[in-house]
Design a protein around this motif. Structure first.
Motif, PDB file in Angstrom:
ATOM      1  N   HIS A   1       0.855  -1.174   0.000  1.00  0.00           N
ATOM      2  CA  HIS A   1       0.000   0.000   0.000  1.00  0.00           C
ATOM      3  C   HIS A   1       0.895   1.229   0.000  1.00  0.00           C
ATOM      4  O   HIS A   1       2.077   1.143   0.335  1.00  0.00           O
ATOM      5  CB  HIS A   1      -0.936  -0.054   1.206  1.00  0.00           C
ATOM      6  N   SER A   2       0.361   2.357  -0.412  1.00  0.00           N
ATOM      7  CA  SER A   2       1.192   3.546  -0.550  1.00  0.00           C
ATOM      8  C   SER A   2       0.420   4.791  -0.153  1.00  0.00           C
ATOM      9  O   SER A   2      -0.763   4.733   0.145  1.00  0.00           O
ATOM     10  CB  SER A   2       1.708   3.670  -1.988  1.00  0.00           C
ATOM     11  N   LYS A   3       1.132   5.888  -0.177  1.00  0.00           N
ATOM     12  CA  LYS A   3       0.591   7.213   0.139  1.00  0.00           C
ATOM     13  C   LYS A   3       0.210   7.299   1.617  1.00  0.00           C
ATOM     14  O   LYS A   3       0.145   6.305   2.337  1.00  0.00           O
ATOM     15  CB  LYS A   3      -0.620   7.552  -0.734  1.00  0.00           C
TER      16      LYS A   3
ATOM     17  N   TYR B   1       0.953  -6.713   6.708  1.00  0.00           N
ATOM     18  CA  TYR B   1       0.635  -5.491   5.985  1.00  0.00           C
ATOM     19  C   TYR B   1       1.948  -4.812   5.627  1.00  0.00           C
ATOM     20  O   TYR B   1       2.926  -4.883   6.375  1.00  0.00           O
ATOM     21  CB  TYR B   1      -0.182  -4.530   6.845  1.00  0.00           C
ATOM     22  N   ARG B   2       1.950  -4.105   4.482  1.00  0.00           N
ATOM     23  CA  ARG B   2       3.158  -3.442   4.009  1.00  0.00           C
ATOM     24  C   ARG B   2       2.785  -2.095   3.393  1.00  0.00           C
ATOM     25  O   ARG B   2       1.811  -1.995   2.674  1.00  0.00           O
ATOM     26  CB  ARG B   2       3.843  -4.305   2.941  1.00  0.00           C
TER      27      ARG B   2
ATOM     28  N   LYS C   1      -0.987  -6.589  15.173  1.00  0.00           N
ATOM     29  CA  LYS C   1       0.061  -7.175  14.346  1.00  0.00           C
ATOM     30  C   LYS C   1       1.039  -6.095  13.899  1.00  0.00           C
ATOM     31  O   LYS C   1       0.624  -4.996  13.552  1.00  0.00           O
ATOM     32  CB  LYS C   1      -0.539  -7.786  13.060  1.00  0.00           C
ATOM     33  N   PRO C   2       2.321  -6.416  13.878  1.00  0.00           N
ATOM     34  CA  PRO C   2       3.281  -5.457  13.321  1.00  0.00           C
ATOM     35  C   PRO C   2       3.104  -5.356  11.806  1.00  0.00           C
ATOM     36  O   PRO C   2       2.478  -6.225  11.182  1.00  0.00           O
ATOM     37  CB  PRO C   2       4.637  -6.058  13.681  1.00  0.00           C
ATOM     38  N   PHE C   3       3.648  -4.296  11.224  1.00  0.00           N
ATOM     39  CA  PHE C   3       3.636  -4.158   9.769  1.00  0.00           C
ATOM     40  C   PHE C   3       4.972  -3.598   9.313  1.00  0.00           C
ATOM     41  O   PHE C   3       5.769  -3.105  10.115  1.00  0.00           O
ATOM     42  CB  PHE C   3       2.458  -3.311   9.280  1.00  0.00           C
ATOM     43  N   PHE C   4       5.221  -3.719   8.018  1.00  0.00           N
ATOM     44  CA  PHE C   4       6.475  -3.240   7.438  1.00  0.00           C
ATOM     45  C   PHE C   4       6.229  -1.916   6.744  1.00  0.00           C
ATOM     46  O   PHE C   4       5.226  -1.727   6.058  1.00  0.00           O
ATOM     47  CB  PHE C   4       7.040  -4.262   6.451  1.00  0.00           C
ATOM     48  N   LEU C   5       7.168  -1.004   6.925  1.00  0.00           N
ATOM     49  CA  LEU C   5       7.070   0.353   6.384  1.00  0.00           C
ATOM     50  C   LEU C   5       8.381   0.690   5.686  1.00  0.00           C
ATOM     51  O   LEU C   5       9.439   0.627   6.299  1.00  0.00           O
ATOM     52  CB  LEU C   5       6.798   1.328   7.531  1.00  0.00           C
TER      53      LEU C   5
ATOM     54  N   GLU D   1      -4.593   3.688   6.931  1.00  0.00           N
ATOM     55  CA  GLU D   1      -5.461   2.510   6.994  1.00  0.00           C
ATOM     56  C   GLU D   1      -4.704   1.277   7.480  1.00  0.00           C
ATOM     57  O   GLU D   1      -5.212   0.504   8.286  1.00  0.00           O
ATOM     58  CB  GLU D   1      -6.128   2.275   5.646  1.00  0.00           C
ATOM     59  N   ILE D   2      -3.483   1.104   6.999  1.00  0.00           N
ATOM     60  CA  ILE D   2      -2.673  -0.030   7.444  1.00  0.00           C
ATOM     61  C   ILE D   2      -2.336   0.118   8.927  1.00  0.00           C
ATOM     62  O   ILE D   2      -2.409  -0.847   9.689  1.00  0.00           O
ATOM     63  CB  ILE D   2      -1.387  -0.159   6.595  1.00  0.00           C
TER      64      ILE D   2
END
Length: 135
Positions: free
Chosen positions: A17-19, A70-71, A35-39, A25-26
């Motif tokens: 996902h972007s912007k 999520y990314r 849950k962790p996510f990657f950025l 939202e992520i």
């Protein structure tokens, strides 16, 4: 589950996902699911960003690992909101790859060490180590 009046994202092996809107939202979805996510912070002109993409993120083993999370990719040069997100995380150089935790905080993962880039296995092992420390 609904996030901000929109359907929750389905996790997909092909979805970054972007912007700023994607980040928001992520962030909320990951927080709700605990849950962790990657950025990933990147810019179009960055040679190291292109190497990270081609040598690690496009690798099938790495894609498979990341598919469970999520990314989000943010280009701070896309606009003011994106730049504010980069400032929030103290981004000073690119690429800047982070594991973001639902309770707050993040850990930067440096895929470039001593003049070389991690192998896909090394990158995955580093991500697993960061995730394990926080659990």
């Amino acid at each position: 589950m609904l996030l901000s009046g929109k359907a929750a994202f389905a996790l997909s092996a092909n979805t970054w996902h972007s912007k700023a809107s994607g980040y928001e939202e992520i962030y909320e979805g990951a927080k709700n699911e605990e849950k962790p996510f990657f950025l990933l912070f990147h810019v179009d002109w960055c040679g190291y960003c292109k190497r990270l993409q081609s040598e690690l993120l496009d690798n099938s083993k790495v894609r498979q690992f990341l598919a469970s999370y999520y990314r989000v990719k943010i280009n701070p040069e896309d606009g003011g909101k994106e730049n504010l997100i980069a400032m929030k995380y103290g981004v000073r150089g690119y690429p800047n790859f982070r594991v973001v935790f639902p309770e707050g905080g993040s850990v930067r993962v440096h895929p470039f060490k001593r003049g070389r880039i991690y192998t896909p296995d090394e990158f995955i092992a580093e991500l697993e180590a960061v995730l394990a420390k926080e659990n």
